[in-house]
Design an enzyme around this catalytic site. Structure first.
Site, PDB file in Angstrom:
ATOM      1  N   LYS A 162      63.749  15.664  38.755  1.00 56.40           N
ATOM      2  CA  LYS A 162      63.950  17.064  38.860  1.00 56.40           C
ATOM      3  C   LYS A 162      65.441  17.372  37.818  1.00 56.40           C
ATOM      4  O   LYS A 162      65.348  17.965  37.103  1.00 56.40           O
ATOM      5  CB  LYS A 162      64.493  17.591  40.197  1.00 56.40           C
ATOM      6  CG  LYS A 162      64.752  19.303  39.899  1.00 56.40           C
ATOM      7  CD  LYS A 162      65.170  19.886  41.447  1.00 56.40           C
ATOM      8  CE  LYS A 162      66.375  19.627  41.908  1.00 56.40           C
ATOM      9  NZ  LYS A 162      67.546  20.270  40.974  1.00 56.40           N
ATOM     10  N   ASP A 163      66.276  16.203  37.829  1.00 56.60           N
ATOM     11  CA  ASP A 163      67.534  16.198  36.823  1.00 56.60           C
ATOM     12  C   ASP A 163      67.018  15.173  35.818  1.00 56.60           C
ATOM     13  O   ASP A 163      67.467  14.159  35.548  1.00 56.60           O
ATOM     14  CB  ASP A 163      68.786  15.318  37.618  1.00 56.60           C
ATOM     15  CG  ASP A 163      69.191  16.436  38.676  1.00 56.60           C
ATOM     16  OD1 ASP A 163      69.819  17.527  38.267  1.00 56.60           O
ATOM     17  OD2 ASP A 163      68.618  16.018  39.739  1.00 56.60           O
ATOM     18  N   GLN A 170      69.586  14.097  33.114  1.00 54.11           N
ATOM     19  CA  GLN A 170      70.280  13.042  33.667  1.00 54.11           C
ATOM     20  C   GLN A 170      69.465  11.751  34.021  1.00 54.11           C
ATOM     21  O   GLN A 170      70.197  10.731  33.545  1.00 54.11           O
ATOM     22  CB  GLN A 170      70.565  13.471  35.312  1.00 54.11           C
ATOM     23  CG  GLN A 170      71.076  12.349  36.109  1.00 54.11           C
ATOM     24  CD  GLN A 170      71.573  12.911  37.459  1.00 54.11           C
ATOM     25  OE1 GLN A 170      72.717  13.496  37.546  1.00 54.11           O
ATOM     26  NE2 GLN A 170      71.040  12.450  38.563  1.00 54.11           N
ATOM     27  N   GLN A 225      81.986  15.618  37.795  1.00 49.43           N
ATOM     28  CA  GLN A 225      80.663  16.445  37.017  1.00 49.43           C
ATOM     29  C   GLN A 225      80.812  17.755  37.400  1.00 49.43           C
ATOM     30  O   GLN A 225      79.818  18.202  37.001  1.00 49.43           O
ATOM     31  CB  GLN A 225      79.734  15.472  37.514  1.00 49.43           C
ATOM     32  CG  GLN A 225      79.219  15.609  38.989  1.00 49.43           C
ATOM     33  CD  GLN A 225      78.037  14.759  39.353  1.00 49.43           C
ATOM     34  OE1 GLN A 225      78.185  13.548  39.593  1.00 49.43           O
ATOM     35  NE2 GLN A 225      76.801  15.200  39.400  1.00 49.43           N
ATOM     36  N   MET A 230      74.630  13.013  46.231  1.00 51.10           N
ATOM     37  CA  MET A 230      75.833  13.692  46.523  1.00 51.10           C
ATOM     38  C   MET A 230      75.755  14.185  47.969  1.00 51.10           C
ATOM     39  O   MET A 230      76.310  14.928  48.420  1.00 51.10           O
ATOM     40  CB  MET A 230      76.002  14.791  45.502  1.00 51.10           C
ATOM     41  CG  MET A 230      76.263  14.178  44.060  1.00 51.10           C
ATOM     42  SD  MET A 230      77.278  15.354  43.136  1.00 51.10           S
ATOM     43  CE  MET A 230      76.245  16.797  43.035  1.00 51.10           C
ATOM     44  N   PHE A 244      73.948  15.958  51.680  1.00 49.03           N
ATOM     45  CA  PHE A 244      73.036  16.946  52.047  1.00 49.03           C
ATOM     46  C   PHE A 244      71.609  16.646  51.622  1.00 49.03           C
ATOM     47  O   PHE A 244      70.969  17.421  50.976  1.00 49.03           O
ATOM     48  CB  PHE A 244      73.422  18.267  51.314  1.00 49.03           C
ATOM     49  CG  PHE A 244      73.207  19.658  52.333  1.00 49.03           C
ATOM     50  CD1 PHE A 244      74.136  19.987  53.329  1.00 49.03           C
ATOM     51  CD2 PHE A 244      72.292  20.510  52.036  1.00 49.03           C
ATOM     52  CE1 PHE A 244      73.962  20.859  54.224  1.00 49.03           C
ATOM     53  CE2 PHE A 244      71.990  21.524  52.624  1.00 49.03           C
ATOM     54  CZ  PHE A 244      72.859  21.583  53.826  1.00 49.03           C
ATOM     55  N   HIS A 246      65.468  13.275  48.355  1.00 51.31           N
ATOM     56  CA  HIS A 246      66.043  12.208  48.592  1.00 51.31           C
ATOM     57  C   HIS A 246      65.525  11.216  49.457  1.00 51.31           C
ATOM     58  O   HIS A 246      65.233   9.838  49.420  1.00 51.31           O
ATOM     59  CB  HIS A 246      67.388  12.589  49.276  1.00 51.31           C
ATOM     60  CG  HIS A 246      68.309  13.368  48.520  1.00 51.31           C
ATOM     61  ND1 HIS A 246      68.666  14.612  48.792  1.00 51.31           N
ATOM     62  CD2 HIS A 246      68.962  13.028  47.224  1.00 51.31           C
ATOM     63  CE1 HIS A 246      69.571  15.126  48.254  1.00 51.31           C
ATOM     64  NE2 HIS A 246      69.924  14.207  47.038  1.00 51.31           N
ATOM     65  N   VAL A 268      60.050  16.340  44.133  1.00 44.42           N
ATOM     66  CA  VAL A 268      59.296  16.688  45.397  1.00 44.42           C
ATOM     67  C   VAL A 268      59.457  18.127  45.493  1.00 44.42           C
ATOM     68  O   VAL A 268      60.493  18.895  45.362  1.00 44.42           O
ATOM     69  CB  VAL A 268      59.853  16.149  46.575  1.00 44.42           C
ATOM     70  CG1 VAL A 268      59.575  16.394  47.828  1.00 44.42           C
ATOM     71  CG2 VAL A 268      59.922  14.579  46.365  1.00 44.42           C
ATOM     72  N   SER A 288      66.386  21.054  46.093  1.00 44.01           N
ATOM     73  CA  SER A 288      67.434  20.578  45.605  1.00 44.01           C
ATOM     74  C   SER A 288      68.515  21.128  46.913  1.00 44.01           C
ATOM     75  O   SER A 288      68.304  22.022  47.669  1.00 44.01           O
ATOM     76  CB  SER A 288      67.683  21.891  44.514  1.00 44.01           C
ATOM     77  OG  SER A 288      69.095  21.878  44.312  1.00 44.01           O
TER      78      SER A 288
END
Ligand code: PAF
Length: 282
Positions: free
Chosen positions: A149-150, A153, A61, A30, A32, A37, A176, A185
């Site tokens: 982290k998710d 998901q 979501q 998403m 940022f 990432h 990370v 995040s």
């Protein structure tokens, strides 16, 4: 590096890549972008001939009253990060491309989406699985990479891909963290310097739980008590959930083993943060 906004243009490019024998790696985000990432992009670069980064803040979501409007966006900065990571294509569709007028189809994974974030954020995973299905159909990747982290998901997406026979390999990549333990995040951008300090109680409590487990403690109630105490010691923190679940089925457990997932959701001010670990991991 090129940026594509149109679904049809992206599908055509992916088809042409496959026709010429090239493999495609997709990192759905998403935007940022942060170093979490970047680690997905590095692994994607290694695994695919064509590396596609999707950037789409997916409205379906986010629940009513959540941070869809406020979610941080900085496409210029994301482009620079993507360029540095060797991304070939940024797929950044406008909302109308993904959900045109008349849109009415959703993908739902059942049991795995009920607990944890599914309980706190009704409809969240339906939005995630819908948009990820769409991205997989549009980009047609051989491999798609997601961060751990998710955790829920990632489990839900793996289930969906298996259940719907989607021809893609799902790769989960480790969390990370900043040197002081804070899990990266995009939502960390909401935290003031004081709140950022308070947010360290999440990773601190995970370390406490892992140390207890390493010392031989297997009673989940005892570990939960200690985790709760670490978070309660931080006045700015409000617990959404502290849960001990089987790392595969996400069912609750009373006796811990190496595959026991400790999953946390904690609000620091108005910012809801999640973090997790498997008790048996280093
Ligand atoms: O993890 C995220 O950033 C999002 O949930 C995802 C997978 C890109 C779907 O919008």
């Amino acid at each position: 590096m090129q940026t594509i906004e149109s679904v049809v243009a992206m599908q055509n490019l992916s088809r042409a890549a496959h026709r010429s024998g090239r493999t495609i790696a997709l990192v759905p985000t998403m935007g940022f972008l942060h170093d979490g990432h970047a680690s997905l992009l590095r692994e994607g670069r290694r695994r695919g001939d064509l590396l596609v980064l999707s950037i789409f803040v997916n409205p379906t979501q986010f629940g009513v009253g959540e941070d869809f409007e406020a979610y941080p966006r900085d496409l210029a900065r994301d482009r620079a990060v993507a360029e540095g990571a060797g991304v070939d294509v940024i797929f950044a569709p406008p909302a109308g491309e993904m959900y045109p007028a008349g849109y009415q189809t959703y993908v739902d994974v059942e049991r795995l989406t009920l607990p944890l974030c599914g309980a706190s954020r009704p409809g969240h995973f339906r939005g995630v699985t819908t948009v990820v299905s769409k991205l997989l159909n549009i980009v047609q990747p051989d491999v798609a990479l997601f961060g751990a982290k998710d955790y829920q998901q990632l489990a839900v997406i793996r289930r969906m891909v298996a259940d719907l026979n989607m021809p893609v390999e799902v790769v989960g990549m480790p969390i990370v963290r900043e040197v002081d333990g804070l899990a990266l995040s995009s939502r960390n951008a909401y935290l003031s310097p004081e709140q950022r300090q308070s947010a360290l109680c999440l990773s601190r409590s995970l370390r406490t739980a892992k140390a207890l487990y390493r010392s031989g403690e297997r009673n989940v109630a005892t570990v939960r008590e200690r985790v709760t105490a670490v978070i309660a010691a931080e006045p700015a923190a409000a617990v959404d959930y502290i849960e001990f679940r089987n790392g595969d089925s996400l069912e609750e457990v009373a006796v811990a083993d190496d595959r026991t997932l400790l999953a946390l959701a904690v609000k620091i001010g108005t910012t809801r943060l999640i973090d997790n670990c498997l008790l048996g991991e280093e």
